[in-house]
Design a protein around this motif. Sequence first.
Motif, PDB file in Angstrom:
ATOM      1  N   LYS A 185       0.781  -1.354   0.044  1.00 53.37           N
ATOM      2  CA  LYS A 185       0.051   0.019   0.199  1.00 53.37           C
ATOM      3  C   LYS A 185       0.762   1.166  -0.013  1.00 53.37           C
ATOM      4  CE  LYS A 185      -3.761   2.157   2.662  1.00 53.37           C
ATOM      5  NZ  LYS A 185      -4.475   2.097   1.453  1.00 53.37           N
ATOM      6  N   PHE A 186       0.413   2.278  -0.865  1.00 53.90           N
ATOM      7  CA  PHE A 186       1.574   3.268  -0.908  1.00 53.90           C
ATOM      8  C   PHE A 186       0.750   4.595  -0.182  1.00 53.90           C
ATOM      9  CE2 PHE A 186       2.654   0.915  -4.614  1.00 53.90           C
ATOM     10  CZ  PHE A 186       3.915   0.849  -4.354  1.00 53.90           C
ATOM     11  N   ILE A 187       1.489   5.378   0.624  1.00 56.02           N
ATOM     12  CA  ILE A 187       1.191   6.525   1.244  1.00 56.02           C
ATOM     13  C   ILE A 187       2.203   7.512   0.736  1.00 56.02           C
ATOM     14  CG2 ILE A 187       0.749   7.636   3.574  1.00 56.02           C
ATOM     15  CD1 ILE A 187       0.020   4.943   4.786  1.00 56.02           C
ATOM     16  N   TYR A 188       1.417   8.792   0.215  1.00 57.07           N
ATOM     17  CA  TYR A 188       2.209   9.706  -0.394  1.00 57.07           C
ATOM     18  C   TYR A 188       2.176  10.683   0.699  1.00 57.07           C
ATOM     19  CZ  TYR A 188       1.896   7.203  -4.625  1.00 57.07           C
ATOM     20  OH  TYR A 188       2.115   6.038  -5.479  1.00 57.07           O
ATOM     21  N   GLN A 189       3.387  11.531   0.955  1.00 57.81           N
ATOM     22  CA  GLN A 189       3.174  12.559   1.915  1.00 57.81           C
ATOM     23  C   GLN A 189       4.346  13.531   1.765  1.00 57.81           C
ATOM     24  OE1 GLN A 189       3.229  10.423   5.513  1.00 57.81           O
ATOM     25  NE2 GLN A 189       5.175   9.602   5.373  1.00 57.81           N
ATOM     26  N   GLN A 195      -0.483  15.212   7.679  1.00 53.26           N
ATOM     27  CA  GLN A 195      -0.188  14.226   8.794  1.00 53.26           C
ATOM     28  C   GLN A 195      -1.321  13.573   9.177  1.00 53.26           C
ATOM     29  OE1 GLN A 195       2.373  15.890  11.677  1.00 53.26           O
ATOM     30  NE2 GLN A 195       4.169  16.747   9.997  1.00 53.26           N
ATOM     31  N   PHE A 196      -2.444  14.178   9.015  1.00 54.39           N
ATOM     32  CA  PHE A 196      -3.740  13.729   9.633  1.00 54.39           C
ATOM     33  C   PHE A 196      -4.792  13.606   8.821  1.00 54.39           C
ATOM     34  CE2 PHE A 196      -1.534  15.908  13.168  1.00 54.39           C
ATOM     35  CZ  PHE A 196      -1.744  15.074  14.150  1.00 54.39           C
ATOM     36  N   GLY A 197      -4.393  13.725   7.655  1.00 53.90           N
ATOM     37  CA  GLY A 197      -5.758  13.235   6.458  1.00 53.90           C
ATOM     38  C   GLY A 197      -5.384  11.934   6.047  1.00 53.90           C
ATOM     39  N   ALA A 198      -6.592  11.536   5.072  1.00 56.12           N
ATOM     40  CA  ALA A 198      -6.751  10.183   4.888  1.00 56.12           C
ATOM     41  C   ALA A 198      -5.709   9.452   4.093  1.00 56.12           C
ATOM     42  CB  ALA A 198      -7.878  10.274   3.562  1.00 56.12           C
ATOM     43  N   SER A 199      -4.821  10.363   3.467  1.00 55.49           N
ATOM     44  CA  SER A 199      -3.852   9.577   2.873  1.00 55.49           C
ATOM     45  C   SER A 199      -2.717   9.131   3.660  1.00 55.49           C
ATOM     46  CB  SER A 199      -3.180  10.428   1.824  1.00 55.49           C
ATOM     47  OG  SER A 199      -2.441  11.480   2.371  1.00 55.49           O
ATOM     48  N   ALA A 200      -2.500   9.931   4.806  1.00 57.79           N
ATOM     49  CA  ALA A 200      -1.322   9.556   5.882  1.00 57.79           C
ATOM     50  C   ALA A 200      -2.108   8.551   7.033  1.00 57.79           C
ATOM     51  CB  ALA A 200      -0.854  10.600   6.406  1.00 57.79           C
ATOM     52  N   PRO A 252      -4.860   5.497   7.016  1.00 59.03           N
ATOM     53  CA  PRO A 252      -5.752   4.728   6.165  1.00 59.03           C
ATOM     54  C   PRO A 252      -7.191   4.638   6.836  1.00 59.03           C
ATOM     55  CG  PRO A 252      -3.579   3.661   6.041  1.00 59.03           C
ATOM     56  CD  PRO A 252      -3.500   4.886   7.061  1.00 59.03           C
ATOM     57  N   ASP A 253      -7.324   4.605   8.185  1.00 57.54           N
ATOM     58  CA  ASP A 253      -8.468   4.605   8.910  1.00 57.54           C
ATOM     59  C   ASP A 253      -9.022   6.108   9.349  1.00 57.54           C
ATOM     60  OD1 ASP A 253      -8.749   1.656   8.397  1.00 57.54           O
ATOM     61  OD2 ASP A 253      -7.925   1.224  10.405  1.00 57.54           O
ATOM     62  N   GLY A 254      -8.194   6.921   8.760  1.00 59.98           N
ATOM     63  CA  GLY A 254      -8.676   8.388   9.389  1.00 59.98           C
ATOM     64  C   GLY A 254      -7.750   8.543  10.749  1.00 59.98           C
ATOM     65  N   ALA A 255      -7.617   9.865  11.098  1.00 60.65           N
ATOM     66  CA  ALA A 255      -7.082  10.193  12.267  1.00 60.65           C
ATOM     67  C   ALA A 255      -7.809  10.048  13.624  1.00 60.65           C
ATOM     68  CB  ALA A 255      -6.453  11.698  12.171  1.00 60.65           C
ATOM     69  N   LEU A 256      -7.072   9.263  14.628  1.00 63.95           N
ATOM     70  CA  LEU A 256      -8.038   9.212  15.864  1.00 63.95           C
ATOM     71  C   LEU A 256      -7.423  10.237  16.929  1.00 63.95           C
ATOM     72  CD1 LEU A 256      -7.721   5.160  15.689  1.00 63.95           C
ATOM     73  CD2 LEU A 256      -9.837   6.734  14.950  1.00 63.95           C
ATOM     74  N   LEU A 257      -8.390  10.528  17.854  1.00 59.76           N
ATOM     75  CA  LEU A 257      -7.974  11.041  18.845  1.00 59.76           C
ATOM     76  C   LEU A 257      -7.711  10.182  19.885  1.00 59.76           C
ATOM     77  CD1 LEU A 257      -7.679  13.717  20.524  1.00 59.76           C
ATOM     78  CD2 LEU A 257     -10.135  14.019  20.818  1.00 59.76           C
ATOM     79  N   ASP A 258      -6.522   9.624  19.735  1.00 60.37           N
ATOM     80  CA  ASP A 258      -5.944   8.646  20.883  1.00 60.37           C
ATOM     81  C   ASP A 258      -4.963   9.330  21.690  1.00 60.37           C
ATOM     82  OD1 ASP A 258      -3.736   8.804  19.032  1.00 60.37           O
ATOM     83  OD2 ASP A 258      -3.901   6.845  18.206  1.00 60.37           O
ATOM     84  N   ASP A 259      -4.069   8.483  22.375  1.00 58.47           N
ATOM     85  CA  ASP A 259      -3.096   8.837  23.065  1.00 58.47           C
ATOM     86  C   ASP A 259      -2.051   9.781  22.542  1.00 58.47           C
ATOM     87  OD1 ASP A 259      -4.447   8.089  25.312  1.00 58.47           O
ATOM     88  OD2 ASP A 259      -3.544   6.230  25.623  1.00 58.47           O
ATOM     89  N   ASP A 260      -1.845   9.004  21.313  1.00 53.75           N
ATOM     90  CA  ASP A 260      -0.601   9.921  20.410  1.00 53.75           C
ATOM     91  C   ASP A 260      -1.044  11.177  20.029  1.00 53.75           C
ATOM     92  OD1 ASP A 260       1.040   7.654  21.083  1.00 53.75           O
ATOM     93  OD2 ASP A 260       0.441   6.529  19.305  1.00 53.75           O
ATOM     94  N   ALA A 261      -2.407  11.528  19.921  1.00 53.55           N
ATOM     95  CA  ALA A 261      -2.856  12.661  19.127  1.00 53.55           C
ATOM     96  C   ALA A 261      -2.185  14.079  19.762  1.00 53.55           C
ATOM     97  CB  ALA A 261      -4.423  12.624  18.985  1.00 53.55           C
ATOM     98  N   ILE A 262      -2.186  14.096  20.819  1.00 51.44           N
ATOM     99  CA  ILE A 262      -1.678  15.380  21.520  1.00 51.44           C
ATOM    100  C   ILE A 262      -0.127  15.563  21.195  1.00 51.44           C
ATOM    101  CG2 ILE A 262      -1.323  16.802  23.940  1.00 51.44           C
ATOM    102  CD1 ILE A 262      -4.085  15.839  24.647  1.00 51.44           C
ATOM    103  N   PRO A 263       0.680  14.690  21.427  1.00 49.12           N
ATOM    104  CA  PRO A 263       2.049  14.774  21.351  1.00 49.12           C
ATOM    105  C   PRO A 263       2.234  14.888  19.680  1.00 49.12           C
ATOM    106  CG  PRO A 263       1.761  12.574  22.090  1.00 49.12           C
ATOM    107  CD  PRO A 263       0.440  13.141  22.260  1.00 49.12           C
TER     108      PRO A 263
END
Lengths: 92, 484
Positions: free
Chosen positions: B19-23, B402-407, B409-420
């Motif tokens: 799977k290719f992710i362009y950024q 960094q948070f868009g669909a291409s980067a 695959p399941d969409g950006a989540l507001l998980d524990d990593d989101a704030i950092p």
Amino acid sequence: MAKITVTARPGRVVPIHSTVAPGPAGAPLMLNPGDELEVDDSLTLVQRALRGDLEVVENPRPRPPGERFSAAVAARPIASVVLSDAPPKKAS
Amino acid sequence: MTVNTGISTSLRRPGLAHKFIYQVGGRALTPLPQRLLMIGIAKGTIAPGVIFPINDAIETDGQCGIGVELSLMARKAIETEGFLGQGPFLYGCGVAEPSSGAARTQTFTFGGAATVGDNAVVRIAGRTLVFPINVGDSLTKMGSNLNDAIGAQRQVIPVTSIAAAGVVTTTHTSKGVCGNDVVFEVVKLPPGVTCVTAQGTAGTGVADLTAALAAAAGPDYDVIALANHASADLSLALAHVIPAWGPTEKHWRWVLFGEPGTIGVGTALAVAANDRAIGVISCEQMPSLPGEMAAAGGVGLLSVARPNGNWDRMRLPLYPPSDAFAYTGSEVEVALAAGLTPLTPVVDPQTRVQQPGVVLIEKFVTTSTTQDGQPFEALRDIAVPRVGAFIARQVDARYAAQFGASANPDGALLDDDAIPRVRDMIAGILYDAQSAKIITNVEFDLQKLVVEKDPSAPGRLNVDMTYTVVLGLHQVVVIHRVTI
């Protein structure tokens, strides 16, 4: 050199240079139509402004001897700068 | 952090999947193309209210009409880009001429007879018209020669003309008060010849910019240059930029007016505006048209891609006013204090003679001068709100990467990593902007960076970021201790 009273022509807001009349809080004094300001007519800035922005008030409102309207407003905040015919505010 | 491939667990067949992710790689600011929209009267093939790209002056003549306001603005913008060697993408949006009203007319009435043959010189809106008058020429011939000279410059002149019996009558290319801004001058005549220029019919009627500004509300433009310069137009501009700068609208832009009236006329606009997104370019008695002033100013502003540029003393190809009306130092001072961007002639340092066809920007400022009735300095320099808009666009672009669909695959989540991750994103942008000398003091300002979950809105992070703009070098004060 003579003192004349000037006002802004209709539709204009004339910023007055600090050497002509000091403005409030370091900002330029803004002369609106109807406001009256006593100035020295020999100043180049006044003469140039009289070509378009300012006009001489032939019958300025009566005022106490020595009152120079610009000095009276120098310490007021901008929002309350009133030079028109309204009576001067009392000092608080 | 878990690697999220986005590949469904329902995939059963053995083998490798790719799977290719362009950024955007590395830490770099996103290039932001600059766009200038000009709004003025048009009478060509383009319907009013339709925004179109401007590629070529001849093409624009067809779209807007030869010598009509928007055509002349487009020509001035193209000329300014050539003059400066760079500039923004250009767009135009025409407005219909006033449905009622009149086009301004002006007459040139010739008299006398030439005792010596020579060229006569007339200026219309700063454009110089040179035409011959010879010994023995009749008044009709003189008028005809002027008429021909006007006709030869039809593409760049805002009037049409007819000649009859030594009287040349010009008519503005459109109805409206805009015709009253045109300056007519008789500069030189051969001995024995007289020529009196006088206004015939005053221009009446006002072109309504409402539809054009409404059309411009959706697309992204950095500057909108307006041909009109009345207080009613200023109200429209304010009603346009205030929502455009809204938190979710995100169309950060500046509306520029050209004002050839006195400082008092310009200040009436500036005081009414008092907004970071509105600029009033002021030059009393400038022969160039107000729309041309705004267009040239817009190109000048956007020719510097750096948001915190310094436009002090930038030259623009506009016709200067006569020496008698060139602003003095004190007038420049009060104009700047009042929130006007003053233009002054360029003077040859050797001869002290004014240079034709060029003026300079003393300093580019916004009309934002007071807040709550008190002097407010932070937004005077147009670089300050420009940097704010620039950083906001960089955040938008970096977030999309960094948070868009291409980067994700399941969409950006507001998980524990989101704030950092958001903190890192912001810090990266600020460091990049510091490297580009757009902001400074990042090490210190980052200590104030706060990223936290919104206490009430689900799925929202709140960011409080501080940055310090690198301002242009505007003044150097030198004390000389001269000793003998």
